[in-house]
Write a protein that holds these residues in place. Structure first.
Motif, PDB file in Angstrom:
ATOM      1  N   ALA A 286      -4.049   2.499   5.031  1.00  0.00           N
ATOM      2  CA  ALA A 286      -5.099   3.303   4.373  1.00  0.00           C
ATOM      3  C   ALA A 286      -6.298   2.438   4.002  1.00  0.00           C
ATOM      4  N   GLY A 287      -7.487   2.973   4.208  1.00  0.00           N
ATOM      5  CA  GLY A 287      -8.716   2.281   3.811  1.00  0.00           C
ATOM      6  C   GLY A 287      -9.186   1.243   4.819  1.00  0.00           C
ATOM      7  N   LYS A 288      -8.436   1.053   5.893  1.00  0.00           N
ATOM      8  CA  LYS A 288      -8.810   0.011   6.860  1.00  0.00           C
ATOM      9  C   LYS A 288      -9.628   0.564   8.036  1.00  0.00           C
ATOM     10  N   GLY A 289      -9.729   1.884   8.096  1.00  0.00           N
ATOM     11  CA  GLY A 289     -10.530   2.480   9.176  1.00  0.00           C
ATOM     12  C   GLY A 289      -9.878   2.370  10.545  1.00  0.00           C
ATOM     13  N   VAL A 290      -8.533   2.263  10.566  1.00  0.00           N
ATOM     14  CA  VAL A 290      -7.865   2.100  11.876  1.00  0.00           C
ATOM     15  C   VAL A 290      -6.929   3.271  12.211  1.00  0.00           C
ATOM     16  N   ALA A 291      -6.774   4.221  11.280  1.00  0.00           N
ATOM     17  CA  ALA A 291      -5.833   5.328  11.524  1.00  0.00           C
ATOM     18  C   ALA A 291      -6.302   6.175  12.705  1.00  0.00           C
ATOM     19  N   ASN A 292      -5.346   6.680  13.440  1.00  0.00           N
ATOM     20  CA  ASN A 292      -5.642   7.554  14.573  1.00  0.00           C
ATOM     21  C   ASN A 292      -5.934   8.976  14.047  1.00  0.00           C
ATOM     22  N   PRO A 293      -7.140   9.498  14.258  1.00  0.00           N
ATOM     23  CA  PRO A 293      -7.455  10.836  13.728  1.00  0.00           C
ATOM     24  C   PRO A 293      -7.090  11.961  14.704  1.00  0.00           C
ATOM     25  N   LEU A 294      -6.547  11.617  15.898  1.00  0.00           N
ATOM     26  CA  LEU A 294      -6.385  12.646  16.935  1.00  0.00           C
ATOM     27  C   LEU A 294      -5.357  13.714  16.558  1.00  0.00           C
ATOM     28  N   ALA A 295      -4.274  13.349  15.854  1.00  0.00           N
ATOM     29  CA  ALA A 295      -3.296  14.371  15.447  1.00  0.00           C
ATOM     30  C   ALA A 295      -3.963  15.415  14.550  1.00  0.00           C
ATOM     31  N   THR A 296      -4.845  14.956  13.675  1.00  0.00           N
ATOM     32  CA  THR A 296      -5.527  15.885  12.756  1.00  0.00           C
ATOM     33  C   THR A 296      -6.564  16.712  13.514  1.00  0.00           C
ATOM     34  N   ILE A 297      -7.257  16.079  14.440  1.00  0.00           N
ATOM     35  CA  ILE A 297      -8.243  16.811  15.251  1.00  0.00           C
ATOM     36  C   ILE A 297      -7.518  17.867  16.098  1.00  0.00           C
ATOM     37  N   LEU A 298      -6.348  17.504  16.642  1.00  0.00           N
ATOM     38  CA  LEU A 298      -5.568  18.479  17.430  1.00  0.00           C
ATOM     39  C   LEU A 298      -4.975  19.568  16.517  1.00  0.00           C
ATOM     40  N   SER A 299      -4.707  19.229  15.258  1.00  0.00           N
ATOM     41  CA  SER A 299      -4.253  20.254  14.299  1.00  0.00           C
ATOM     42  C   SER A 299      -5.374  21.258  14.050  1.00  0.00           C
ATOM     43  N   ALA A 300      -6.610  20.757  14.008  1.00  0.00           N
ATOM     44  CA  ALA A 300      -7.761  21.656  13.832  1.00  0.00           C
ATOM     45  C   ALA A 300      -7.864  22.600  15.038  1.00  0.00           C
ATOM     46  N   ALA A 301      -7.532  22.084  16.230  1.00  0.00           N
ATOM     47  CA  ALA A 301      -7.552  22.951  17.428  1.00  0.00           C
ATOM     48  C   ALA A 301      -6.484  24.048  17.292  1.00  0.00           C
TER      49      ALA A 301
END
Ligand code: NAD
Length: 356
Positions: A286-301
């Motif tokens: 957390a806070g390092k700017g390295v987390a993969n956001p794709l699971a959340t973006i695909l959740s938005a889909a």
């Protein structure tokens, strides 16, 4: 279309920011309102699911959720722990159907621990009943045993139970989902040992009569666990109870090898839903700017598809994700030699660009 945005803790805020960025780039007008949940809400309001957050979620068409939790809350009384917020939302919104797709993107075939030929092209959907079963059945507790193998010893007990309407509604969800896919449902049970799952099997068979175009297969849970790693592509839709689904959906999600890629949806009977990545708040990064956001973006889909009736926009997002993967962009969790390492925000920006 009203979306309650609940980023939560740890990487939750970072990954949800990217999903919001993608939604805003779609040229669809959403009303989005953000509220605190989990540890962040506990710090500010003394409760992981404050009344104001619950009201916002109840009034929304859909909830975009990040993740909650941190080791520092482990000593709190159970009702105050961040994870209770998810259980509270499920209960208050009646979110009984959990959808967890396990899709293996061609570019990430190498990330799986299974042989490429077993998972290349994998696209299965696990549907888990979310509000019944042994997790919620009463009575439960600890006591001194009066019978059994060790009378007088301390024992603990839980109650596994399902009512016919609970099984009927999840069976309908599974058959309807299969109709939009490859028209096959595997119902997973333990009917050879458990009364609860004999009822499950009987009711699923009964509901199936209304869906003659869909193939139904019954499978014992131990065999299902084995088949998922032996020949996962033989499945299309898998439907099962809360406990078996908890275990099998994690097993299925790991087939693809990358937890940062896996979306999920939890729906109620009005198609109102909570959409979140399958992973947790990852306090270690957390806070390092390295987390993969794709699971959340695909959740938005998934949110656009299931709760907001925006199939075209859902496909646009999924196509954009495929495109950034094809471009070789990777957050550290999915990085391999020959690809380009990017951070959370860069990945979000790339998806926005690929939408065009
Ligand atoms: P986790 O899923 O948070 O992390 C497991 C591992 O995967 C970690 O090494 C983490 O760095 C990595 N990881 C997870 N998501 C990632 C992403 N998007 N990109 C890159 N790497 C990622 O599970 P955990 O460590 O067991 O739990 C951490 C906290 O999350 C705990 O407090 C737990 O209770 C909570 N949790 C919350 C949810 C939820 O909010 N739905 C679900 C599971 C766990």
């Amino acid at each position: 279309m009203k979306i309650a945005v609940l980023p939560g803790d740890g990487i939750g805020t970072e990954i949800v920011a990217e999903a919001v960025k993608v939604l805003k780039a779609l040229d669809i007008s959403f009303e989005m309102e953000t509220a605190l949940v989990g540890g962040a809400a506990y710090e500010a309001h003394g409760h992981p699911l404050p009344e104001s957050t619950l009201k916002l979620a109840q009034a929304a068409d859909a909830i975009l959720f990040g993740a909650v939790g941190d080791w520092k809350y482990d000593k709190l009384d159970r009702p105050l722990r961040p994870e209770q917020a998810i259980l509270g939302l499920r209960k208050h919104l009646g979110l009984f159907a959990n959808f967890r797709p396990a899709i293996c993107y061609e570019q990430l075939v190498g990330a799986s621990s299974l042989k490429p030929e077993l998972i290349s092209g994998l696209d299965i959907l696990i549907i888990r009943e979310l509000t019944g079963d042994i997790y919620f059945g009463q009575p439960r507790g600890r006591r001194v045993a009066t019978d059994g193998h060790f009378p007088g010893a301390e024992e603990a007990f839980d109650t596994m139970r399902y009512s016919k309407p609970e099984i009927e509604r999840i069976a309908h969800v599974a058959f309807q989902a299969a109709r939009k896919r490859n028209k096959k449902v595997t119902s997973v049970d333990k009917a050879n040992v458990l009364e609860t799952f004999q009822l499950w099997k009987d009711v699923v068979t009964e509901v199936h009569a209304q869906y003659p175009d869909v193939e139904l297969q019954h499978m014992y849970v131990d065999n299902a666990a084995m088949q998922l790693v032996k020949a996962p592509k033989a499945f299309d839709v898998v439907v099962t109870g809360n406990m078996f689904g908890d275990i099998l959906s994690d097993e299925a999600s790991m087939l693809t090898g990358s937890i940062g890629m896996l979306p999920s949806a939890s729906l109620n009977s009005k198609n109102q839903g909570l959409y979140e990545p399958s992973h947790g708040s990852a306090p270690d990064i957390a806070g390092k700017g390295v987390a993969n956001p794709l699971a959340t973006i695909l959740s938005a889909a998934m949110m656009l598809r299931f709760s907001l009736n925006q199939e075209v926009a859902a496909q646009r997002i999924e196509g954009a994700v495929q495109k950034v993967l094809a471009q070789g962009l990777r957050t550290p969790d999915i990085f391999s030699d020959g690809t380009t390492k990017v951070g959370t925000a860069q990945m979000g920006d790339a998806v926005v660009k690929a939408l065009a």
